[in-house]
Enzyme design. Structure first.
Site, PDB file in Angstrom:
ATOM      1  N   LYS A  22       0.854  -1.149  -0.154  1.00 42.28           N
ATOM      2  CA  LYS A  22       0.076   0.076   0.184  1.00 42.28           C
ATOM      3  C   LYS A  22       0.683   1.487   0.001  1.00 42.28           C
ATOM      4  CE  LYS A  22      -1.400   2.246   3.683  1.00 42.28           C
ATOM      5  NZ  LYS A  22      -2.164   2.739   4.676  1.00 42.28           N
ATOM      6  N   CYS A 116      -5.046   8.700   9.661  1.00 45.88           N
ATOM      7  CA  CYS A 116      -5.104   8.000  11.141  1.00 45.88           C
ATOM      8  C   CYS A 116      -4.625   8.853  12.364  1.00 45.88           C
ATOM      9  CB  CYS A 116      -4.184   6.764  11.227  1.00 45.88           C
ATOM     10  SG  CYS A 116      -4.933   5.485  10.476  1.00 45.88           S
ATOM     11  N   ASP A 308       5.019   1.493  12.117  1.00 48.14           N
ATOM     12  CA  ASP A 308       3.600   0.711  11.606  1.00 48.14           C
ATOM     13  C   ASP A 308       3.506  -0.629  12.184  1.00 48.14           C
ATOM     14  OD1 ASP A 308       2.865   2.726  10.499  1.00 48.14           O
ATOM     15  OD2 ASP A 308       2.942   2.190   8.446  1.00 48.14           O
ATOM     16  N   ARG A 400      -8.197  -0.211   5.279  1.00 44.30           N
ATOM     17  CA  ARG A 400      -7.440   0.818   4.501  1.00 44.30           C
ATOM     18  C   ARG A 400      -5.961   0.146   4.412  1.00 44.30           C
ATOM     19  NH1 ARG A 400      -6.007   5.250   7.883  1.00 44.30           N
ATOM     20  NH2 ARG A 400      -4.893   6.011   6.235  1.00 44.30           N
TER      21      ARG A 400
END
Length: 420
Positions: A22, A116, A308, A400
């Protein structure tokens, strides 16, 4: 926003194929605005964020067609440099269209980005760098208004922090500044930046040093169409690797680039997680928590441990006997998941940007609230290992970043229920 119900504890056994990245797809899609010729992109994940970027491209004058995991991108009208608030506000990466649109049309109006809630992420690094490339900007009523006044023959931009987004944005803008040499220092070195540069080079860009902290760009007059395949998603891979460590009888992950997961695998070795890497396949065996050792981890830009994966790793550390710690150096307030894990019986104490974790023997199901993409993934892993029923509210963030989530979980024998 939807909910996920999980009855645990469950055990995972089987195989998962990792989707395309992504975080590569988004800046590469933004860069397709640099040419009117056809672009074909392979291995693109069908995710909410990707579809938001497609909506932005369509507003700008592109036609985008899905064919399985391939996107075909054509230009069907004059490129429009004024983009609506709606799609841009949904995610951070949308701001990367500002520079290319301004270079194409000499002006642009783009809403300030959203995304976010994981801490302050100002766009000043972007705007200060763009100014050195000849783009003047001002912010009014939630929009950035930019105009191109001309680039110097040579410019040097040193980023105050190796920001991934700013590095990508400045590279994507500088490649189309004909006769301008741009030197970027203190750049981010993430694999997704290398992927973006390789894509731009396939279009005719002249870039040197990508993958290092110093990048040199020789601007060209125009770029051409290309066909390109993006890298697999290292954050998705890391998430399922952690899931395998927590839940796994044996999980096999395919389409892995080992160098992209080095920091996580190094932590696995220190903890005592049993894994095997062969070619592009990673196999993980879940083992008794009594055999594991606590660790101290700090997040950092690549090649350090990625922020992440911090929430997901914290779930694993919560189950390891002894005292571990996680210091968050990238988004220093990224601890929204901690209170939710503590509701499940974890023992985590946050002081400044460090979480102190005392391992517990088990987690218990509870009603939870997901606050962002990676926190959603962490809470799902926790729910799958916890005793009893867990309901995760506001969970749509997870779509997402994780393509075909339910299908992949089913492939390894995990059962969850989604409802609105």
């Amino acid at each position: 926003m939807g909910k996920i119900k999980v009855i645990g504890p469950q055990e995972a056994n089987g195989e998962i194929t990792i989707s395309g990245s992504k975080n590569s797809a988004l800046p590469i899609l933004a860069a397709t605005l640099l040419t009117d010729e056809r672009i074909i992109l392979n291995n693109i994940p069908n995710l909410a964020d990707v579809n938001t970027m497609i909506e932005i491209l369509e507003n700008a004058g592109k036609k985008v067609t899905w064919q399985d995991s391939t996107l075909i991108i054509d230009t069907v009208s004059d490129i429009n440099s004024i983009l609506p608030y709606g799609p841009v506000r949904r995610m951070r990466a949308s701001f990367n269209v500002l520079g290319p649109l301004t270079i194409r049309n000499k002006y642009a109006k783009v809403a300030l980005p959203g995304g976010c809630s994981i801490g302050v992420r100002p766009v000043n690094f972007h705007l200060e760098g763009l100014k050195k490339l000849g783009i003047e900007s001002q912010i009014e009523h939630g929009f950035t208004h930019s105009k191109y006044i001309g680039a110097p023959d040579k410019t040097h931009i040193s980023l105050p922090f190796p920001s991934v987004g700013a590095t990508e944005h400045l590279i994507t803008t500088a490649v189309l500044l004909e006769n301008t040499e741009t030197i970027l220092t203190n750049c981010a070195q993430e694999p997704e930046i290398i992927d973006l540069c390789n894509f731009l080079i396939s279009m005719g860009a002249k870039i040197e040093g990508h993958g290092t902290s110093n990048i040199k760009i020789h601007g060209v007059k125009q770029l051409h169409g290309t066909e390109y395949t993006i890298i697999p998603d290292r954050i998705e891979a890391g998430t399922y690797a952690i899931l395998g460590a927590v839940l796994g009888k044996e999980i096999t992950l395919k389409n892995i680039i080992e160098d992209h997961l080095f920091s996580l695998l190094d932590i696995f070795e220190k903890i005592g997680i049993n894994y095997k890497m062969k070619k592009n396949t990673l196999t993980i065996k879940g083992i008794s928590k009594l055999e594991l050792s606590p660790v101290d981890v700090e997040t950092a830009t690549f090649p350090g441990f990625p922020t992440d994966l911090q929430p997901q790793l914290m779930v694993l550390l919560s189950l390891i006997p002894g005292r571990s710690s996680v210091t968050e150096n990238v988004f220093k307030t990224r601890f929204n998941h901690v209170d939710e894990l503590n509701r499940m019986g974890a023992k985590i104490f946050v002081e400044s940007n460090t979480a102190i974790i005392t391992g517990v023997s088990k987690l218990s199901g509870a009603p939870l609230e997901a606050t962002d993409l990676r926190a959603s993934a962490a809470l799902l892993i926790a729910a799958l290992i916890a005793d009893g029923e867990t309901i995760i509210n506001n969970v749509d963030h997870i779509f997402r970043g994780y393509e075909r989530l339910f299908e992949k979980l089913e492939n390894v024998g995990l059962k969850i229920e989604y409802y609105e």
